[in-house]
Design a protein around this motif. Structure first.
Motif, PDB file in Angstrom:
ATOM      1  N   ILE A 157      -6.951  -2.049  -0.825  1.00 49.06           N
ATOM      2  CA  ILE A 157      -6.647  -0.743  -1.411  1.00 49.06           C
ATOM      3  C   ILE A 157      -7.685   0.277  -0.973  1.00 49.06           C
ATOM      4  O   ILE A 157      -7.341   1.406  -0.581  1.00 49.06           O
ATOM      5  CB  ILE A 157      -6.570  -0.846  -2.948  1.00 49.06           C
ATOM      6  CG1 ILE A 157      -5.262  -1.537  -3.359  1.00 49.06           C
ATOM      7  CG2 ILE A 157      -6.667   0.537  -3.606  1.00 49.06           C
ATOM      8  CD1 ILE A 157      -5.126  -1.806  -4.842  1.00 49.06           C
TER       9      ILE A 157
ATOM     10  N   LYS B 157      -7.098   1.106   2.830  1.00 49.61           N
ATOM     11  CA  LYS B 157      -5.829   1.599   3.336  1.00 49.61           C
ATOM     12  C   LYS B 157      -5.143   2.666   2.485  1.00 49.61           C
ATOM     13  O   LYS B 157      -4.247   3.349   2.972  1.00 49.61           O
ATOM     14  CB  LYS B 157      -4.847   0.420   3.486  1.00 49.61           C
ATOM     15  CG  LYS B 157      -5.229  -0.609   4.534  1.00 49.61           C
ATOM     16  CD  LYS B 157      -4.302  -1.830   4.481  1.00 49.61           C
ATOM     17  CE  LYS B 157      -4.597  -2.817   5.581  1.00 49.61           C
ATOM     18  NZ  LYS B 157      -3.909  -2.509   6.838  1.00 49.61           N
ATOM     19  N   LEU B 158      -5.527   2.795   1.224  1.00 52.81           N
ATOM     20  CA  LEU B 158      -4.768   3.671   0.326  1.00 52.81           C
ATOM     21  C   LEU B 158      -4.809   5.135   0.759  1.00 52.81           C
ATOM     22  O   LEU B 158      -3.786   5.828   0.781  1.00 52.81           O
ATOM     23  CB  LEU B 158      -5.278   3.527  -1.110  1.00 52.81           C
ATOM     24  CG  LEU B 158      -4.508   4.333  -2.152  1.00 52.81           C
ATOM     25  CD1 LEU B 158      -3.085   3.812  -2.312  1.00 52.81           C
ATOM     26  CD2 LEU B 158      -5.237   4.307  -3.499  1.00 52.81           C
TER      27      LEU B 158
ATOM     28  N   ILE C  20       0.838  -1.203   0.000  1.00 55.00           N
ATOM     29  CA  ILE C  20       0.000   0.000   0.000  1.00 55.00           C
ATOM     30  C   ILE C  20       0.875   1.256   0.000  1.00 55.00           C
ATOM     31  O   ILE C  20       0.581   2.245  -0.700  1.00 55.00           O
ATOM     32  CB  ILE C  20      -0.953  -0.001   1.204  1.00 55.00           C
ATOM     33  CG1 ILE C  20      -1.968  -1.152   1.089  1.00 55.00           C
ATOM     34  CG2 ILE C  20      -1.664   1.340   1.332  1.00 55.00           C
ATOM     35  CD1 ILE C  20      -2.917  -1.051  -0.088  1.00 55.00           C
TER      36      ILE C  20
END
Length: 211
Positions: A161, A164-165, A136
């Motif tokens: 994604i 957490k992105l 990430i």
């Protein structure tokens, strides 16, 4: 929902009513041809130029997965694509240019193309939490670089994604073993469909033609 791996004109014509927008795999050859093929060591003597009359007539949007785009050939590929679009009077806004090479993508992004960085990490189920966080963090650096307009990844990376992105960058994905019905019939599929950050989902559709 766009059609995945539309690597023949026969498949394109068979599915055009249901899927006006589609993905095609390309290898850019040294002679300046975008060869429609998934593998560099195979050719079917079909070029991207053969798709252009259809794209223009139907108003299709096309995801171009350029398998071998590199810093070495990016400028040549850019000139070739520019020339194709000018010849057939098709606008840049119809295309997504995808590659694993971020620096090569940056050349296209700077010239006004919509570009996507191809995420080729192992499935998250194979990784521990620390390894996922490392992946990430790499994608965050890609997003922060400004060299790509989107991230494209297999569907199994969608949840990590999205969770957490924490970056405002478009997301593209593929569920290439899933039909449109499969997308609508699952909770995760419905979540994807209503996710404003997720712009395209590639899906499969069975028919006579598989390439």
């Amino acid at each position: 929902l766009w059609l995945h791996r539309t690597n023949s004109l026969e498949k394109l014509r068979e599915k055009e009513a249901r899927f006006p927008d589609f993905e095609v795999d390309l290898v850019f050859r040294e002679n300046g041809v975008f060869d429609v093929t998934h593998d560099a060591d195979a050719t079917f003597r079909l070029s991207l130029g053969s798709y252009m009359p259809h794209i223009r007539r139907r108003g299709s949007r096309v995801w171009l997965d350029v398998k071998n785009l590199s810093e070495h050939n990016a400028c040549h590929a850019l000139r070739t694509l520019d020339s194709l679009l000018e010849k057939h009077h098709v606008g840049k806004s119809r295309f997504i240019v995808e590659s694993r090479n971020l620096h090569a993508l940056g050349i296209f992004t700077a010239q006004g193309y919509y570009t996507s960085y191809y995420v080729d990490f192992p499935p998250p189920l194979w990784l521990d939490t620390e390894e996922i966080d490392t992946c990430i963090a790499r994608l965050q650096r890609v997003a922060d670089s400004g060299k790509a307009r989107a991230l494209s990844f297999p569907g199994w990376w969608y949840r990590p994604i999205r969770q957490k992105l924490n970056r405002k960058i478009d997301l593209l994905t593929w569920k290439h073993r899933t039909t449109p019905f499969g997308i609508y019939a699952t909770p995760e599929g419905l979540t994807m469909l209503f996710d404003s950050q997720l712009k395209v989902i590639l899906v499969k559709s069975k028919g006579k033609y598989h390439r």
